[in-house]
Design a protein around this motif. Structure first.
Motif, PDB file in Angstrom:
ATOM      1  N   HIS A 105       0.840  -1.194   0.000  1.00  0.00           N
ATOM      2  CA  HIS A 105       0.000   0.000   0.000  1.00  0.00           C
ATOM      3  C   HIS A 105       0.875   1.244   0.000  1.00  0.00           C
ATOM      4  N   HIS A 107       1.121   4.547   1.207  1.00  0.00           N
ATOM      5  CA  HIS A 107       0.507   5.324   2.286  1.00  0.00           C
ATOM      6  C   HIS A 107       0.711   6.823   2.056  1.00  0.00           C
ATOM      7  N   GLY A 108      -0.409   7.544   1.961  1.00  0.00           N
ATOM      8  CA  GLY A 108      -0.338   8.992   1.792  1.00  0.00           C
ATOM      9  C   GLY A 108      -0.479   9.433   0.350  1.00  0.00           C
ATOM     10  N   HIS A 429      -6.015   7.031  10.369  1.00  0.00           N
ATOM     11  CA  HIS A 429      -5.443   7.241   9.030  1.00  0.00           C
ATOM     12  C   HIS A 429      -6.523   7.081   7.958  1.00  0.00           C
ATOM     13  N   HIS A 431      -7.074   6.872   3.694  1.00  0.00           N
ATOM     14  CA  HIS A 431      -6.407   6.690   2.401  1.00  0.00           C
ATOM     15  C   HIS A 431      -6.856   7.758   1.391  1.00  0.00           C
TER      16      HIS A 431
HETATM   17 CU    CU Z   1      -2.579   4.452   3.933  1.00  0.00          CU
END
Ligand code: CU
Ligand code: C2O
Ligand code: CU
Length: 500
Positions: A105, A107-108, A429, A431
């Motif tokens: 994944h 992330h960010g 968090h 996505h």
């Molecule tokens: Cu993420």
């Protein structure tokens, strides 16, 4: 324990003498060399960049005594650093050479749901996943890691995490340190426990599952307490809290001030002077440290029993906290943990330049299309022990791959309120977005002023964030939102949304 004693001496000295004399005597405490994760090999044609990743197993040495079986991406432990420019079209081929299913994944990253690498894009053993997306966001320190359903904690612990750096013209024109491995360093902070045979020790009991997996040894880029030999007066640290669960309270042992220049989603509008900050799992933060004094500061984590969430401390507050932590030093919770040391004795002192402005954020007021609330819950006590219900939930529901919890419209703005009803803090968090924090208990300051994809929500706290969803739509493939304590995520504190 040694660090504790040294810390007490330093603090005692600090009380008695002016701050600048504090470190009259310095010595290298650590013997391991700082390791810079290699940059990924890439091929480029115009704006198309191609990365070839191999998720593999291997062995790593964390001590002289033993070899540890580890996982990594293009290397035995942790991942190579990915690097691309805003505007690039990134093509990533991920080969899974493990004997179990995994995912990667980003992330960010703002990207189409199919490219996200979450639990809906599993890569079977020996299979290959080809994905591509255009980089539409500004320069930032992002990262990537396994997001395998119910196994993220274990796979990240085993080593499936790396950095993903985005560059752009605006950031390049600022004159910030940007020579990778020379004055610009990735700093992936994690911690591990070990079994007697040298293998990583993961979950061992209910506490690991409830609080999340913490570990006794701190690793920086996969090395125990390394020393970074600085060659420049001003160095940039791209910090990533890649631990499974631990929230760090970081500052230098000599309480030196530094400048925070970036948060999760990229550069702040202006540098912020600080002597310490709170740093939850999943978060990134970039700081500029002036080491022209030629000393050897140690970055340390001060674990605290009391909640110090708003920790952009001034030098005096940080000093006061040290003294307080001495007074209340009766348990483990108030201990000082060394992370790594900077050895600046080879630095030829230069006057350092820190820009007063960095970038402008788009703060235009937008129409809010929807408001949503996310209540984080954790069962404690009898129900969870008896296994009656899901121990970790959001709005009363545990993660279900078949259920889309929310439907969002592309190119719209929303306000999400994250409410923590539990006794511990959770880093939340989301996505596909970089949000702004609108409200929380207490003042929003430091890196929390910047773009965020992960926000720490304290016990009893409600945090309000403003999200602008990008243009990508896909009614069938969801993105995740979750607690970034990986054992909570794996335990069900995760939900799904689609953008249509
Ligand atoms: Cu993420
Ligand atoms: Cu860093 Cu959904 O993850
Ligand atoms: Cu949590």
């Amino acid at each position: 324990m040694i660090s504790r004693r040294r810390f007490i001496q330093a603090t005692a000295a600090a009380v008695l003498v002016p701050v600048q004399w504090m470190q009259a005597e310095t010595k290298v405490l650590f013997s391991n060399k700082f390791k810079v994760p290699p940059l990924v090999q890439s091929t480029r044609s115009g704006a198309d960049v191609y990365f070839d990743l191999n998720v593999q197993s291997g062995f790593s040495k964390f001590s002289e005594k033993f070899k540890t079986p580890t996982w990594g991406i293009n290397q035995p432990f942790l991942g190579v650093t990915l690097r691309a420019n805003k505007g690039d079209r990134v093509h990533i081929k991920v080969k899974n050479s493990l004997d179990q299913t995994t995912t990667l994944h980003w992330h960010g990253v703002k990207l189409p749901a199919k490219a996200d690498g979450g639990p809906h894009q599993p890569i079977a053993p020996n299979a290959e996943w080809n994905t591509e997306f255009e980089v539409i966001q500004p320069a930032a320190t992002l990262w990537y890691h396994s997001h395998q359903l119910h196994a993220t904690g274990e796979q990240v612990y085993q080593g499936l995490a790396g950095m993903f750096i985005i560059d752009d013209d605006a950031s390049q024109q600022l004159g910030l340190p940007s020579d990778y491995g020379v004055d610009d360093f990735p700093v992936i902070i994690q911690e591990r426990d070990f079994n007697a045979d040298g293998s990583f020790r993961y979950l061992t009991g209910i506490e690991d599952e409830t609080m999340g997996k913490q570990g006794g040894l701190v690793l920086v880029n996969g090395v125990v307490n390394p020393v970074l030999k600085a060659s420049k007066s001003l160095i940039r640290l791209r910090l990533l809290n890649g631990s499974n669960a631990t929230t760090y309270h970081l500052s230098f042992d000599d309480q030196r001030e530094f400048h925070i220049i970036a948060s999760d989603g990229g550069l702040l509008e202006e540098p912020i002077k600080a002597a310490g900050f709170t740093f939850a799992t999943g978060e990134r933060l970039e700081i500029l440290v002036d080491v022209s004094d030629g000393r050897m500061p140690v970055l340390q984590h001060r674990a605290m029993s009391m909640d110090m969430s708003d920790m952009e401390m001034s030098i005096w507050e940080s000093l006061l906290m040290n003294i307080m932590s001495l007074v209340t030093d009766t348990n483990e919770e108030n201990s000082v943990v060394d992370v790594f040391q900077i050895d600046a004795r080879q630095v030829t002192p230069e006057k350092v330049f820190i820009p007063s402005q960095l970038v402008t954020h788009d703060n235009t007021k937008r129409k809010i299309s929807a408001k949503r609330t996310f209540t984080l819950e954790m069962l404690t006590g009898v129900e969870s022990l008896l296994g009656f219900s899901d121990p970790f939930t959001i709005n009363g529901q545990a993660m279900d791959m078949e259920r889309i919890n929310h439907e969002v419209k592309a190119n719209t703005s929303e306000i999400w309120t994250i409410e923590n009803t539990t006794m511990m803090a959770h880093p939340f968090h989301i996505h596909n977005v970089q949000f702004k924090i609108l409200a929380k208990h207490g003042e929003i300051h430091g890196h929390e002023l910047g773009y965020k994809d992960t926000v720490l929500v304290q016990p009893g706290e409600k945090v309000q964030v403003l999200l602008n969803f990008p243009e990508f739509t896909d009614a069938d493939t969801p993105y995740m939102y979750h607690c970034h304590i990986l054992e909570h995520e794996d335990g069900g504190m995760m939900g799904q949304f689609v953008v249509v």
